[in-house]
Motif scaffolding. Structure first.
Motif, PDB file in Angstrom:
ATOM      1  N   ASP A 190      -5.302   5.977   9.654  1.00 27.28           N
ATOM      2  CA  ASP A 190      -6.578   5.329   9.972  1.00 27.28           C
ATOM      3  C   ASP A 190      -6.648   3.901   9.463  1.00 27.28           C
ATOM      4  O   ASP A 190      -7.722   3.288   9.460  1.00 27.28           O
ATOM      5  N   SER A 191      -5.513   3.349   9.039  1.00 30.60           N
ATOM      6  CA  SER A 191      -5.486   1.995   8.476  1.00 30.60           C
ATOM      7  C   SER A 191      -4.771   1.042   9.424  1.00 30.60           C
ATOM      8  O   SER A 191      -3.857   1.438  10.155  1.00 30.60           O
ATOM      9  N   TRP A 192      -5.217  -0.222   9.390  1.00 35.45           N
ATOM     10  CA  TRP A 192      -4.643  -1.279  10.229  1.00 35.45           C
ATOM     11  C   TRP A 192      -4.153  -2.397   9.320  1.00 35.45           C
ATOM     12  O   TRP A 192      -4.928  -2.940   8.530  1.00 35.45           O
ATOM     13  N   TYR A 193      -2.865  -2.733   9.430  1.00 34.56           N
ATOM     14  CA  TYR A 193      -2.254  -3.674   8.501  1.00 34.56           C
ATOM     15  C   TYR A 193      -1.690  -4.897   9.228  1.00 34.56           C
ATOM     16  O   TYR A 193      -0.871  -4.735  10.142  1.00 34.56           O
ATOM     17  N   PRO A 194      -2.067  -6.106   8.807  1.00 39.52           N
ATOM     18  CA  PRO A 194      -1.332  -7.286   9.261  1.00 39.52           C
ATOM     19  C   PRO A 194       0.061  -7.263   8.627  1.00 39.52           C
ATOM     20  O   PRO A 194       0.192  -7.033   7.417  1.00 39.52           O
ATOM     21  N   VAL A 195       1.087  -7.487   9.439  1.00 37.85           N
ATOM     22  CA  VAL A 195       2.459  -7.456   8.927  1.00 37.85           C
ATOM     23  C   VAL A 195       3.206  -8.690   9.418  1.00 37.85           C
ATOM     24  O   VAL A 195       2.845  -9.296  10.429  1.00 37.85           O
ATOM     25  N   GLN A 196       4.274  -9.041   8.699  1.00 41.82           N
ATOM     26  CA  GLN A 196       5.067 -10.210   9.046  1.00 41.82           C
ATOM     27  C   GLN A 196       6.512  -9.970   8.621  1.00 41.82           C
ATOM     28  O   GLN A 196       6.825  -8.981   7.940  1.00 41.82           O
ATOM     29  N   ALA A 197       7.402 -10.877   9.042  1.00 42.93           N
ATOM     30  CA  ALA A 197       8.818 -10.766   8.719  1.00 42.93           C
ATOM     31  C   ALA A 197       9.014 -10.585   7.220  1.00 42.93           C
ATOM     32  O   ALA A 197       8.398 -11.271   6.411  1.00 42.93           O
ATOM     33  N   GLY A 198       9.858  -9.633   6.860  1.00 44.17           N
ATOM     34  CA  GLY A 198      10.107  -9.314   5.466  1.00 44.17           C
ATOM     35  C   GLY A 198       9.394  -8.069   4.989  1.00 44.17           C
ATOM     36  O   GLY A 198       9.750  -7.502   3.946  1.00 44.17           O
ATOM     37  N   ASP A 199       8.390  -7.593   5.736  1.00 42.22           N
ATOM     38  CA  ASP A 199       7.659  -6.390   5.350  1.00 42.22           C
ATOM     39  C   ASP A 199       8.463  -5.135   5.684  1.00 42.22           C
ATOM     40  O   ASP A 199       9.179  -5.080   6.691  1.00 42.22           O
ATOM     41  N   VAL A 200       8.308  -4.113   4.842  1.00 42.53           N
ATOM     42  CA  VAL A 200       8.960  -2.819   5.035  1.00 42.53           C
ATOM     43  C   VAL A 200       7.891  -1.745   5.148  1.00 42.53           C
ATOM     44  O   VAL A 200       6.883  -1.776   4.428  1.00 42.53           O
ATOM     45  N   ILE A 201       8.108  -0.782   6.062  1.00 39.18           N
ATOM     46  CA  ILE A 201       7.145   0.301   6.268  1.00 39.18           C
ATOM     47  C   ILE A 201       7.878   1.637   6.232  1.00 39.18           C
ATOM     48  O   ILE A 201       8.955   1.792   6.824  1.00 39.18           O
ATOM     49  N   TRP A 202       7.282   2.598   5.509  1.00 37.93           N
ATOM     50  CA  TRP A 202       7.722   3.992   5.587  1.00 37.93           C
ATOM     51  C   TRP A 202       6.667   4.784   6.335  1.00 37.93           C
ATOM     52  O   TRP A 202       5.470   4.632   6.070  1.00 37.93           O
ATOM     53  N   MET A 203       7.124   5.617   7.282  1.00 34.22           N
ATOM     54  CA  MET A 203       6.228   6.474   8.054  1.00 34.22           C
ATOM     55  C   MET A 203       6.680   7.922   7.915  1.00 34.22           C
ATOM     56  O   MET A 203       7.816   8.267   8.255  1.00 34.22           O
ATOM     57  N   VAL A 205       0.863  -1.182   0.000  1.00 37.49           N
ATOM     58  CA  VAL A 205       0.000   0.000   0.000  1.00 37.49           C
ATOM     59  C   VAL A 205       0.898   1.231   0.000  1.00 37.49           C
ATOM     60  O   VAL A 205       1.903   1.275   0.717  1.00 37.49           O
ATOM     61  N   PHE A 206       0.552   2.230  -0.805  1.00 34.76           N
ATOM     62  CA  PHE A 206       1.254   3.512  -0.763  1.00 34.76           C
ATOM     63  C   PHE A 206       0.239   4.624  -0.591  1.00 34.76           C
ATOM     64  O   PHE A 206      -0.713   4.752  -1.369  1.00 34.76           O
ATOM     65  N   LYS A 207       0.445   5.430   0.463  1.00 35.41           N
ATOM     66  CA  LYS A 207      -0.414   6.582   0.720  1.00 35.41           C
ATOM     67  C   LYS A 207       0.461   7.810   0.965  1.00 35.41           C
ATOM     68  O   LYS A 207       1.682   7.724   1.017  1.00 35.41           O
ATOM     69  N   ARG A 208      -0.191   8.954   1.102  1.00 35.45           N
ATOM     70  CA  ARG A 208       0.521  10.216   1.248  1.00 35.45           C
ATOM     71  C   ARG A 208       1.489  10.212   2.418  1.00 35.45           C
ATOM     72  O   ARG A 208       2.584  10.775   2.341  1.00 35.45           O
ATOM     73  N   ASP A 209       1.105   9.571   3.534  1.00 37.92           N
ATOM     74  CA  ASP A 209       1.916   9.675   4.741  1.00 37.92           C
ATOM     75  C   ASP A 209       2.472   8.339   5.226  1.00 37.92           C
ATOM     76  O   ASP A 209       3.037   8.263   6.314  1.00 37.92           O
ATOM     77  N   HIS A 210       2.312   7.275   4.454  1.00 43.06           N
ATOM     78  CA  HIS A 210       2.910   5.994   4.845  1.00 43.06           C
ATOM     79  C   HIS A 210       2.867   5.023   3.673  1.00 43.06           C
ATOM     80  O   HIS A 210       2.149   5.244   2.687  1.00 43.06           O
ATOM     81  N   ALA A 211       3.661   3.985   3.784  1.00 47.63           N
ATOM     82  CA  ALA A 211       3.663   2.924   2.778  1.00 47.63           C
ATOM     83  C   ALA A 211       3.992   1.605   3.451  1.00 47.63           C
ATOM     84  O   ALA A 211       4.811   1.547   4.379  1.00 47.63           O
ATOM     85  N   LEU A 212       3.350   0.555   2.995  1.00 49.26           N
ATOM     86  CA  LEU A 212       3.682  -0.815   3.365  1.00 49.26           C
ATOM     87  C   LEU A 212       4.158  -1.499   2.091  1.00 49.26           C
ATOM     88  O   LEU A 212       3.403  -1.613   1.121  1.00 49.26           O
TER      89      LEU A 212
END
Length: 302
Positions: free
Chosen positions: A260-273, A68-75
Motif C-alpha cells: 500500500d506504499s508508493w515510493y519515488p525511486v532513482q538509479a542506485g536504489d535497491v528493492i526487495w519484494m 524503508v523495511f517492512k514485512r513484505d518489502h524493503a527499499l
C-alpha cells in the motif's frame, strides 16, 4: 528563558536561513545535481554508482533516509548502504542489501573492488551471478580460461564452481548468491555474456522492453531480467505472485508501488519484494529507466 537569549537565537536562525538561501540561489531553487560536465558522467550506469543522495540541505539532517523495511518489502537507498570488508575477498568492501534475515532465500550485495583485489568463493552448494556496474574485472576458471568483463557484462557461476574474479584498477559489481534447488540429472553451466547480446523478448500486454540474461531451461532455478521503460511507460499488470525479487535501478527514476506504499525511486536504489506483495512501476523523468531484476523460476513452490 530570558529575552536576550531569545533575541540571539532568533538572530542566528534567520542568519542561517539567509546563508542557506544565498548558497542555494534562493529558497525555492532546486538542489544542484552531483552530475558535472566531466566525461565520467556519460558512462553507462554512472548514476547507479554516483547517485544523487538527497537535496543538499537534507544531507546533513540527522536521521534522514529514504530507506524503508517492512514485512513484505524493503527499499534500500544509497545513503544507508553500509560497507565493510567482504569475507574471503581481498581489498574489497561489500554492502549486503538483501539477505535471508529479512525473509529472502537469496543474498544480494554490492562489491567494490580496489586495485589488485580478488574475490572469494561463495558458500558450498551456492550458485553466484555477477553483473559489472562500474569498471572491469577478469574472470578465471579452474581450467585457466580468463575472460574480461566490462560494464554491462555478467557471469553465472554454478554451485561449487571454482573461479576467481580479479580487478586491476577498481570496479563495482552487484552479486546474487543462493543455494541451488537441484533437480535430478539436471546441471547448470558457466555463462558469460553482456546485456546487448541478448535479444528483446515479447511482453504481451506490456510496453517495456525485456531481456533475460540466463537461459530459461528448467535446469536454472532463477533468472535475471533487464527491463527498460521509456518516460511515462508503466507496468499494465499490478503484479501479485509467489516469486521473490531483488532489484537494482540502473538508470532513470520513477514511482514504485509496494503493498500500500508508493515510493519515488532513482538509479542506485535497491528493492526487495517478498512473495505476493502487490507491485507496480511507472517511469518518470526525461530519460530511460532500466532495472536489473532477480526472479526465482522453474520450481514448484512446495
Amino acid at each position: 528563558m530570558n529575552q536576550a537569549f531569545l533575541l540571539i537565537l532568533t538572530t542566528l536562525t534567520v542568519s542561517g536561513l539567509i546563508n542557506l538561501a544565498v548558497a542555494e540561489g534562493g529558497f525555492c531553487s532546486a538542489a544542484p545535481s552531483i552530475i558535472d560536465s566531466g566525461s565520467d558522467t556519460n558512462q553507462l550506469y554512472w548514476k547507479a554508482t554516483n547517485p544523487t543522495l538527497s537535496p543538499s540541505h537534507l544531507q546533513d539532517l540527522p536521521g534522514f533516509t529514504r530507506s524503508v523495511f517492512k514485512r513484505d518489502h524493503a527499499l534500500i537507498t544509497p545513503e544507508s548502504h553500509v560497507f565493510s570488508p567482504l569475507p574471503e575477498w581481498t581489498l574489497t568492501s561489500g554492502a549486503y542489501l538483501i539477505t535471508p534475515a529479512m525473509g529472502s532465500h537469496f543474498v544480494m550485495y554490492l562489491a567494490k573492488m580496489q586495485e589488485n583485489s580478488q574475490s572469494g568463493l561463495p558458500p558450498n552448494d551456492a550458485e553466484r551471478f555477477i553483473f559489472v556496474v562500474q569498471g572491469a574485472v577478469t574472470l578465471t576458471n579452474t581450467s585457466g580460461t580468463s575472460q574480461k568483463l566490462m560494464v554491462d557484462s555478467y557471469a553465472y557461476l554454478p554451485p561449487n564452481f571454482h573461479h576467481s574474479i580479479r580487478c586491476d584498477a577498481c570496479a563495482t559489481l552487484v552479486v546474487f548468491e543462493r543455494r541451488r534447488s537441484s533437480l535430478d540429472n539436471l546441471h547448470t553451466e558457466q555463462i558469460v555474456g553482456s546485456t546487448d547480446q541478448q535479444p528483446l523478448l515479447e511482453t504481451p500486454g506490456e510496453v517495456f522492453q525485456l531481456r533475460k540474461l540466463i537461459p530459461t531451461s528448467v535446469s536454472y532455478d532463477f533468472n535475471i531480467h533487464i527491463m527498460d521503460f521509456q518516460p511515462g511507460e508503466y507496468l499494465n499488470v499490478k503484479e501479485v505472485h509467489y516469486n521473490q525479487h531483488g532489484l537494482l535501478l540502473l538508470e532513470g527514476q520513477g514511482i514504485y508501488r509496494l503493498g500500500d506504499s508508493w515510493y519515488p525511486v532513482q538509479a542506485g536504489d535497491v528493492i526487495w519484494m517478498a512473495p505476493f506483495v502487490p507491485q507496480w512501476y511507472a517511469a518518470l523523468g526525461k530519460t530511460r529507466s532500466r532495472y536489473l531484476l532477480y526472479k526465482d523460476v522453474n520450481r514448484n513452490p512446495l
